[in-house]
Design a protein around this motif. Structure first.
Motif, PDB file in Angstrom:
ATOM      1  N   TRP A  28      24.170 -10.666   3.481  1.00 49.10           N
ATOM      2  CA  TRP A  28      22.876 -10.091   3.142  1.00 49.10           C
ATOM      3  C   TRP A  28      21.749 -10.673   3.991  1.00 49.10           C
ATOM      4  N   SER A  29      22.063 -11.142   5.173  1.00 49.74           N
ATOM      5  CA  SER A  29      21.060 -11.809   6.009  1.00 49.74           C
ATOM      6  C   SER A  29      19.910 -10.886   6.400  1.00 49.74           C
ATOM      7  N   GLY A  30      20.145  -9.585   6.389  1.00 51.12           N
ATOM      8  CA  GLY A  30      19.090  -8.645   6.747  1.00 51.12           C
ATOM      9  C   GLY A  30      17.885  -8.707   5.830  1.00 51.12           C
ATOM     10  N   TRP A  31      18.097  -9.030   4.555  1.00 56.76           N
ATOM     11  CA  TRP A  31      16.956  -9.141   3.651  1.00 56.76           C
ATOM     12  C   TRP A  31      16.738 -10.563   3.150  1.00 56.76           C
ATOM     13  N   VAL A  33      16.992 -13.398   5.141  1.00 49.02           N
ATOM     14  CA  VAL A  33      16.350 -14.183   6.192  1.00 49.02           C
ATOM     15  C   VAL A  33      15.546 -13.216   7.061  1.00 49.02           C
ATOM     16  N   THR A  34      14.255 -13.176   6.805  1.00 50.68           N
ATOM     17  CA  THR A  34      13.354 -12.317   7.571  1.00 50.68           C
ATOM     18  C   THR A  34      12.175 -13.174   8.034  1.00 50.68           C
ATOM     19  N   PRO A  35      11.302 -12.641   8.845  1.00 51.39           N
ATOM     20  CA  PRO A  35      10.128 -13.426   9.250  1.00 51.39           C
ATOM     21  C   PRO A  35       9.216 -13.821   8.085  1.00 51.39           C
ATOM     22  N   THR A  36       9.279 -13.091   6.989  1.00 51.92           N
ATOM     23  CA  THR A  36       8.397 -13.406   5.854  1.00 51.92           C
ATOM     24  C   THR A  36       9.111 -14.060   4.677  1.00 51.92           C
ATOM     25  N   THR A  37      10.434 -14.067   4.640  1.00 53.82           N
ATOM     26  CA  THR A  37      11.157 -14.686   3.522  1.00 53.82           C
ATOM     27  C   THR A  37      12.382 -15.434   4.013  1.00 53.82           C
ATOM     28  N   ARG A 142       7.293 -18.195   0.705  1.00 56.13           N
ATOM     29  CA  ARG A 142       8.342 -17.543   1.490  1.00 56.13           C
ATOM     30  C   ARG A 142       9.756 -17.991   1.128  1.00 56.13           C
TER      31      ARG A 142
END
Length: 170
Positions: A28-31, A33-37, A142
């Motif tokens: 689930w890295s797409g949601w 680990v993001t620039p905002t979370t 975050r």
């Protein structure tokens, strides 16, 4: 002579939880680990928490140290952060739970406290040894907030199955 099944179930579940933390983060890295979370999965803490609350596990501090060692070596390569934090969380949970009769809502709140302490102390220790330079405000907004939501959702989803498992085999 009765063989205690929890003697085998607990280490296998702990080992699976250690590797599921990384696997779920990767899948689930797409949601997560993001620039905002940055969501931190802590299924190991959930497994240890449920064992403290409902299981009769021999040497749980030893198992939490071993889980911390494996977690540190596998995910960070630095011995010290989780090898200290997991046994500390087991100790804190044992201390808090002794004063209350376990119920779903009460254990949810205790788990909320445990996750908050674990993530905050992990952040503080990483800040201390210069592994992070994220501000406290960014950490809370975050990482801490999204991680609490994620881990509490897993607590709600896995509470009854894990409770039954620990009560049945302890």
């Amino acid at each position: 002579m009765r063989i205690q099944k929890m003697r085998y179930i607990f280490p296998i579940g702990l080992f699976l939880a250690v590797f599921l933390d990384g696997t779920l983060t990767h899948v689930w890295s797409g949601w997560m680990v993001t620039p905002t979370t940055f969501v931190e999965s802590r299924l190991v803490l959930l497994w240890l928490f449920m064992a403290v609350c409902f299981g009769e596990v021999d040497h749980i501090i030893f198992w939490s140290i071993l889980a911390g060692f494996i977690y540190d070596m596998y995910y960070t390569g630095i011995i010290g952060i989780f090898i200290l934090l997991f046994p500390l969380m087991v100790y804190i949970t044992q201390w808090i739970v002794q004063f209350f009769e376990p119920s779903f809502i009460l254990l949810l709140l205790i788990y909320l406290i445990d996750i908050t302490i674990l993530l905050s102390m992990g952040y503080a220790l990483n800040l201390l040894i210069n592994l992070t330079d994220v501000s406290v405000v960014n950490f809370i907004g975050r990482t801490l907030g999204p991680s609490l939501a994620y881990n509490l959702a897993f607590f709600v989803a896995l509470y009854y199955p894990l409770k039954k498992l620990f009560l049945k085999y302890s």
